[in-house]
Design a protein around this motif. Structure first.
Motif, PDB file in Angstrom:
ATOM      1  N   LYS A  22     -17.103 148.623  -5.787  1.00 56.45           N
ATOM      2  CA  LYS A  22     -17.791 149.491  -6.140  1.00 56.45           C
ATOM      3  C   LYS A  22     -17.874 149.896  -7.810  1.00 56.45           C
ATOM      4  O   LYS A  22     -18.478 150.073  -8.464  1.00 56.45           O
ATOM      5  CB  LYS A  22     -17.683 150.935  -5.574  1.00 56.45           C
ATOM      6  N   ALA A  23     -16.442 149.684  -8.381  1.00 53.32           N
ATOM      7  CA  ALA A  23     -16.209 149.949  -9.599  1.00 53.32           C
ATOM      8  C   ALA A  23     -16.786 149.040 -10.442  1.00 53.32           C
ATOM      9  O   ALA A  23     -16.937 149.307 -11.700  1.00 53.32           O
ATOM     10  CB  ALA A  23     -14.724 150.047  -9.927  1.00 53.32           C
ATOM     11  N   TYR A  24     -17.037 147.677 -10.321  1.00 57.13           N
ATOM     12  CA  TYR A  24     -17.666 146.706 -10.989  1.00 57.13           C
ATOM     13  C   TYR A  24     -19.248 146.803 -10.800  1.00 57.13           C
ATOM     14  O   TYR A  24     -19.739 146.208 -11.747  1.00 57.13           O
ATOM     15  CB  TYR A  24     -17.225 145.282 -10.625  1.00 57.13           C
ATOM     16  N   ALA A  25     -19.904 147.226 -10.084  1.00 57.94           N
ATOM     17  CA  ALA A  25     -21.468 147.317  -9.661  1.00 57.94           C
ATOM     18  C   ALA A  25     -21.947 148.379 -10.580  1.00 57.94           C
ATOM     19  O   ALA A  25     -22.378 149.333  -9.871  1.00 57.94           O
ATOM     20  CB  ALA A  25     -21.640 147.397  -8.076  1.00 57.94           C
ATOM     21  N   LYS A  26     -22.173 147.910 -11.590  1.00 59.06           N
ATOM     22  CA  LYS A  26     -23.099 148.994 -12.517  1.00 59.06           C
ATOM     23  C   LYS A  26     -24.265 148.281 -12.912  1.00 59.06           C
ATOM     24  O   LYS A  26     -24.582 147.085 -13.302  1.00 59.06           O
ATOM     25  CB  LYS A  26     -22.175 148.988 -14.076  1.00 59.06           C
ATOM     26  N   PHE A  27     -25.283 149.322 -12.277  1.00 60.32           N
ATOM     27  CA  PHE A  27     -26.858 148.830 -12.502  1.00 60.32           C
ATOM     28  C   PHE A  27     -27.386 149.230 -13.715  1.00 60.32           C
ATOM     29  O   PHE A  27     -26.909 150.115 -14.516  1.00 60.32           O
ATOM     30  CB  PHE A  27     -27.467 149.471 -11.492  1.00 60.32           C
ATOM     31  N   ASP A  28     -28.460 148.258 -14.137  1.00 59.05           N
ATOM     32  CA  ASP A  28     -29.183 148.927 -15.290  1.00 59.05           C
ATOM     33  C   ASP A  28     -30.529 149.091 -14.797  1.00 59.05           C
ATOM     34  O   ASP A  28     -31.181 148.165 -13.897  1.00 59.05           O
ATOM     35  CB  ASP A  28     -29.068 147.694 -16.401  1.00 59.05           C
ATOM     36  N   LYS A  29     -31.470 150.021 -15.337  1.00 58.16           N
ATOM     37  CA  LYS A  29     -32.622 150.057 -14.546  1.00 58.16           C
ATOM     38  C   LYS A  29     -33.571 149.024 -15.112  1.00 58.16           C
ATOM     39  O   LYS A  29     -34.651 148.743 -14.380  1.00 58.16           O
ATOM     40  CB  LYS A  29     -33.205 151.540 -15.040  1.00 58.16           C
TER      41      LYS A  29
END
Lengths: 350, 200
Positions: B48-55
């Motif tokens: 989870k800590a690596y899963a950064k989304f961009d819109k």
């Protein structure tokens, strides 16, 4: 029924995947009901939004995705602090919302994966709405009243059956992300080129054969997807040209020679007709046209990567296109001054 | 002949440890790596800590640099996000689904004739925990999250490491070299303003 602190310290109550079809809050303390800011009811068996939900008076975020929701009751209106409502993958349609839904202060609404066939009119009053997703529904049109959603920054309408885009969409001053992929759109209104705020535009898998040349002014666009459209790749030399009517010729003469006239001089319908004159895009031509125009596909490099077919309207076949394109492009040599008047056939638009 | 070890990594950290061991040698056994990655059962709490989304578009989030032998990257795909058609700069590429589904479309390398666009070889949907493999001799591919309701997360391993690749326009086969950037490294967002010009 364990709660825990969310990432920003928000109080979360997670009731997901519990096979619930009703929300019995007997065992939830008053303090808990007051403190909870996020409520997760994902993957349950709710058919209606439970009325008891209004006891969570400070609720800011509600996710009730992946249920069997067909109806959202009026009790939701009592959640005065609700900012985010997510209800993906349910059975909602345009008759599912309470009458005064538009009075809520919602900022983020995600109703993707439902059964909306029409854009719900209740949405159009949500003045604070910043993000709206209706992806994967059954929408056929976008209402012109979408321009009322003046705070909108993100609009996701991918995976519907939309056939056209209302020009009023361009009046949304903050729209930066527009997704229209996987629809049945045949053309883009040139007004979209006025959208200086637009940063990402998704148009893949539609029925576009060309784009309006005004699209060139979207230089601030950073993402653009066009794949899966039947964009005309080869320039079609042959075009037909319907000769202009006498009305059109008279109108052109009045306009291009600046013949003075006052509204009292002419019947009202002719005054209105003269007001509709469009300028020929060729800067060397001072001409105007009304209904009769020659469509002209022009290939222009865009963002340094594409060869896009763009649509020009010219007042006559003798006008050549003014678009500043790459002088080395082979499409240029095919179309500049090269189409003789006697060989006019309709441009095939896919 | 070496026996292929049967190791099922219980956690993401286990997987990374075993990958370090495997890649300490100079040769890569593709099947071994693919099976290994497939056998790790995705646990969101671990990544989870690596899963950064961009819109706006999919993101690349560096997880591990494999002692210089490989890059392990988590890609986050919002609804409708997809890549352009691209190659893999002579490297091995493993792609495992951690959440959601991705569609992979394989293409032939463009030739000089180019009538009617690049040739599609095949397409398939990759499901959670499946691991795909590609390299330049197999062909080119486009990867997309075609869902309008679910985001997707995938784990990629590239060996040797590379930071440039070619993207291809489907209708003309024209290629462009693109620099690949990271949205985050080791769970920390990168504060750059560069934009990957990967239009498709």
């Amino acid at each position: 029924m364990d709660g825990y602190e969310g990432l920003e310290g928000e109080k979360v109550l997670n009731l997901s995947r519990l096979n619930l079809d009703n929300l019995d809050l007997e065992h939830v303390g008053e303090e808990r009901k007051r403190d909870t800011q996020q409520l997760l009811l994902v993957y349950n068996r709710f058919i209606m939004l439970p009325g008891s939900i209004c006891h969570f008076s400070n609720l800011v975020f509600l996710d009730i995705s992946c249920n069997r929701l067909a109806f959202i009751c009026e009790d939701i209106l009592r959640l005065s602090k609700l900012k985010t409502l997510v209800a993906k993958n349910n059975r909602l349609d345009e008759f599912s919302l309470p009458k005064d839904f538009g009075t809520m202060s919602l900022e983020v609404v995600n109703f993707s994966g439902n059964r909306f066939e029409e854009f719900p009119s209740e949405f159009l009053n949500l003045q604070r709405l910043q993000s709206l997703s209706l992806g994967g529904n059954r929408l056929k049109t976008i209402p012109a009243e979408i321009e009322h959603l003046t705070s909108l920054e993100l609009l996701y309408l991918g995976g519907n059956s939309i056939t056209s885009i209302p020009p009023e969409l361009a009046n949304l001053p903050y729209l930066s992300y527009l997704v229209l992929c996987d629809n049945r759109i045949q053309s883009i209104p040139p007004q979209l080129a006025q959208m200086r705020s637009l940063r990402s535009l998704s148009l893949h898998n539609n029925l576009l054969t060309y784009l309006p040349r005004e699209i060139l002014s979207l230089f601030q666009l950073q993402e653009l997807s066009l794949r899966g459209n039947p964009l005309v790749v080869r320039f079609v030399k042959d075009m037909t040209y319907d000769p202009p009517s006498l009305l059109e010729l008279a109108g052109r003469t009045v306009k291009s020679r600046n013949l003075p006239y006052k509204p009292e001089d002419l019947p009202g319908n002719l005054v209105r007709y003269l007001d509709l004159a469009s300028k020929c895009p060729n800067p060397k031509c001072g001409g105007v046209y009304f209904d009769s125009c020659v469509r002209h596909i022009k290939f222009v490099d865009f963002c340094g990567k594409y060869r896009l077919p763009l649509m020009h309207y010219l007042c006559s076949p003798e006008c050549s296109s003014p678009c500043s394109s790459n002088p080395q492009s082979d499409a240029d040599s095919e179309d500049e001054n090269s189409v003789p008047a006697h060989r006019m056939q309709k441009v095939l638009l896919g | 002949m070496e026996q292929t070890k049967v190791v099922k990594p219980e956690t993401l950290n286990d997987l990374i440890k075993v990958l370090h061991q495997i890649f300490s040698s100079d040769t890569v056994n593709v099947e071994e790596v693919q099976n290994l990655m497939e056998s790790y059962e995705s646990k969101p709490q671990e990544w989870k800590a690596y899963a950064k989304f961009d819109k706006f578009r999919y993101t690349r989030n560096l997880v591990d640099e494999g002692n210089g032998k490989f890059n392990l990257i988590i890609l986050c795909w919002g609804e409708g996000h997809g890549s352009s058609i691209h190659d893999h700069t002579d490297s091995h590429c493993f792609m495992k689904l951690l959440q959601g589904q991705l569609k992979e479309t394989l293409f032939e390398w463009p030739d000089n004739k180019m009538n009617g666009g690049m040739t599609k070889k095949s397409e398939r949907i990759l499901h959670e925990n499946q691991c795909a493999y590609i390299n330049d001799s197999i062909g080119l591919h486009r990867v997309e999250n075609v869902s309008h309701t679910e985001p997707a997360v995938s784990l990629h391993l590239y060996s040797p490491q590379f930071d440039h690749c070619n993207t291809f326009d489907q209708s003309t086969g024209h290629r462009n070299t693109v620099k690949m950037t990271f949205w985050s490294k080791y769970g920390e967002k990168i504060q750059e303003t560069t934009v990957s010009k990967e239009n498709n």
